[in-house]
Design a protein around this motif. Sequence first.
Motif, PDB file in Angstrom:
ATOM      1  N   ARG A  52       0.837  -1.201   0.000  1.00 33.48           N
ATOM      2  CA  ARG A  52       0.000   0.000   0.000  1.00 33.48           C
ATOM      3  C   ARG A  52       0.871   1.250   0.000  1.00 33.48           C
ATOM      4  O   ARG A  52       2.006   1.232   0.486  1.00 33.48           O
ATOM      5  N   LEU A  53       0.309   2.311  -0.547  1.00 40.82           N
ATOM      6  CA  LEU A  53       0.983   3.606  -0.551  1.00 40.82           C
ATOM      7  C   LEU A  53       0.821   4.264   0.808  1.00 40.82           C
ATOM      8  O   LEU A  53      -0.258   4.213   1.410  1.00 40.82           O
ATOM      9  N   VAL A  54       1.895   4.866   1.296  1.00 39.70           N
ATOM     10  CA  VAL A  54       1.872   5.649   2.534  1.00 39.70           C
ATOM     11  C   VAL A  54       2.517   6.994   2.224  1.00 39.70           C
ATOM     12  O   VAL A  54       3.165   7.148   1.178  1.00 39.70           O
ATOM     13  N   PRO A  55       2.368   7.980   3.087  1.00 35.62           N
ATOM     14  CA  PRO A  55       2.885   9.314   2.766  1.00 35.62           C
ATOM     15  C   PRO A  55       4.361   9.363   2.359  1.00 35.62           C
ATOM     16  O   PRO A  55       4.737  10.164   1.513  1.00 35.62           O
ATOM     17  N   LEU A  56       5.201   8.516   2.926  1.00 36.40           N
ATOM     18  CA  LEU A  56       6.628   8.592   2.617  1.00 36.40           C
ATOM     19  C   LEU A  56       7.123   7.457   1.731  1.00 36.40           C
ATOM     20  O   LEU A  56       8.321   7.189   1.666  1.00 36.40           O
ATOM     21  N   GLY A  57       6.226   6.744   1.071  1.00 32.87           N
ATOM     22  CA  GLY A  57       6.660   5.672   0.180  1.00 32.87           C
ATOM     23  C   GLY A  57       5.648   4.552   0.070  1.00 32.87           C
ATOM     24  O   GLY A  57       4.464   4.793  -0.112  1.00 32.87           O
ATOM     25  N   ILE A  58       6.148   3.330   0.224  1.00 32.43           N
ATOM     26  CA  ILE A  58       5.329   2.134   0.051  1.00 32.43           C
ATOM     27  C   ILE A  58       5.600   1.191   1.207  1.00 32.43           C
ATOM     28  O   ILE A  58       6.754   0.977   1.597  1.00 32.43           O
ATOM     29  N   GLU A  59       4.538   0.630   1.795  1.00 28.44           N
ATOM     30  CA  GLU A  59       4.689  -0.376   2.832  1.00 28.44           C
ATOM     31  C   GLU A  59       4.239  -1.724   2.306  1.00 28.44           C
ATOM     32  O   GLU A  59       3.256  -1.822   1.563  1.00 28.44           O
ATOM     33  N   VAL A  60       4.966  -2.754   2.705  1.00 32.60           N
ATOM     34  CA  VAL A  60       4.633  -4.123   2.339  1.00 32.60           C
ATOM     35  C   VAL A  60       4.437  -4.908   3.634  1.00 32.60           C
ATOM     36  O   VAL A  60       5.302  -4.895   4.510  1.00 32.60           O
ATOM     37  N   ASP A  61       3.276  -5.553   3.758  1.00 29.50           N
ATOM     38  CA  ASP A  61       2.974  -6.403   4.910  1.00 29.50           C
ATOM     39  C   ASP A  61       3.026  -7.855   4.493  1.00 29.50           C
ATOM     40  O   ASP A  61       2.549  -8.213   3.405  1.00 29.50           O
ATOM     41  N   ILE A  62       3.565  -8.701   5.360  1.00 35.45           N
ATOM     42  CA  ILE A  62       3.442 -10.139   5.223  1.00 35.45           C
ATOM     43  C   ILE A  62       2.471 -10.557   6.315  1.00 35.45           C
ATOM     44  O   ILE A  62       2.721 -10.318   7.510  1.00 35.45           O
ATOM     45  N   ALA A  63       1.347 -11.130   5.903  1.00 36.29           N
ATOM     46  CA  ALA A  63       0.284 -11.482   6.843  1.00 36.29           C
ATOM     47  C   ALA A  63       0.041 -12.986   6.835  1.00 36.29           C
ATOM     48  O   ALA A  63      -0.087 -13.589   5.766  1.00 36.29           O
ATOM     49  N   TYR A  64       0.000 -13.567   8.017  1.00 38.23           N
ATOM     50  CA  TYR A  64      -0.343 -14.978   8.174  1.00 38.23           C
ATOM     51  C   TYR A  64      -1.776 -15.058   8.666  1.00 38.23           C
ATOM     52  O   TYR A  64      -2.120 -14.448   9.685  1.00 38.23           O
ATOM     53  N   ASP A  65      -2.607 -15.778   7.920  1.00 39.36           N
ATOM     54  CA  ASP A  65      -4.022 -15.939   8.256  1.00 39.36           C
ATOM     55  C   ASP A  65      -4.691 -14.594   8.542  1.00 39.36           C
ATOM     56  O   ASP A  65      -5.467 -14.454   9.480  1.00 39.36           O
ATOM     57  N   GLY A  66      -4.345 -13.591   7.732  1.00 37.40           N
ATOM     58  CA  GLY A  66      -4.978 -12.283   7.824  1.00 37.40           C
ATOM     59  C   GLY A  66      -4.361 -11.326   8.820  1.00 37.40           C
ATOM     60  O   GLY A  66      -4.766 -10.169   8.896  1.00 37.40           O
ATOM     61  N   GLU A  67      -3.393 -11.763   9.605  1.00 38.00           N
ATOM     62  CA  GLU A  67      -2.758 -10.913  10.608  1.00 38.00           C
ATOM     63  C   GLU A  67      -1.350 -10.522  10.171  1.00 38.00           C
ATOM     64  O   GLU A  67      -0.484 -11.388  10.036  1.00 38.00           O
ATOM     65  N   PRO A  68      -1.107  -9.230   9.954  1.00 36.17           N
ATOM     66  CA  PRO A  68       0.240  -8.796   9.565  1.00 36.17           C
ATOM     67  C   PRO A  68       1.261  -9.130  10.660  1.00 36.17           C
ATOM     68  O   PRO A  68       1.017  -8.868  11.835  1.00 36.17           O
ATOM     69  N   ILE A  69       2.371  -9.728  10.262  1.00 37.16           N
ATOM     70  CA  ILE A  69       3.416 -10.039  11.240  1.00 37.16           C
ATOM     71  C   ILE A  69       4.711  -9.312  10.911  1.00 37.16           C
ATOM     72  O   ILE A  69       5.556  -9.144  11.778  1.00 37.16           O
ATOM     73  N   VAL A  70       4.863  -8.905   9.657  1.00 36.33           N
ATOM     74  CA  VAL A  70       6.062  -8.174   9.228  1.00 36.33           C
ATOM     75  C   VAL A  70       5.611  -7.023   8.339  1.00 36.33           C
ATOM     76  O   VAL A  70       4.799  -7.221   7.438  1.00 36.33           O
TER      77      VAL A  70
END
Length: 68
Positions: free
Chosen positions: A23-41
């Motif tokens: 997803r886009l955020v104000p200062l760049g791009i964030e990437v989430d790794i989610a297990y069973d719907g819960e972001p962990i990283v």
Amino acid sequence: MDDQGTCLWTLRREGREVACLVRLVPLGIEVDIAYDGEPIVTHAFETGEEALQWAEKTKTDRRSRGWQ
């Protein structure tokens, strides 16, 4: 800015799911790794190219561990 994000990939193994969300955020791009719907990283990147490279490397790593 309220970007809900996009799922780049989803892998499954033994009834569990891991997904990569970007997803886009104000200062760049964030990437989430989610297990069973819960972001962990969550990692933040300045460019889309950096984010996509990291996401692909993470996907390759998960596949080498048996995720499909």
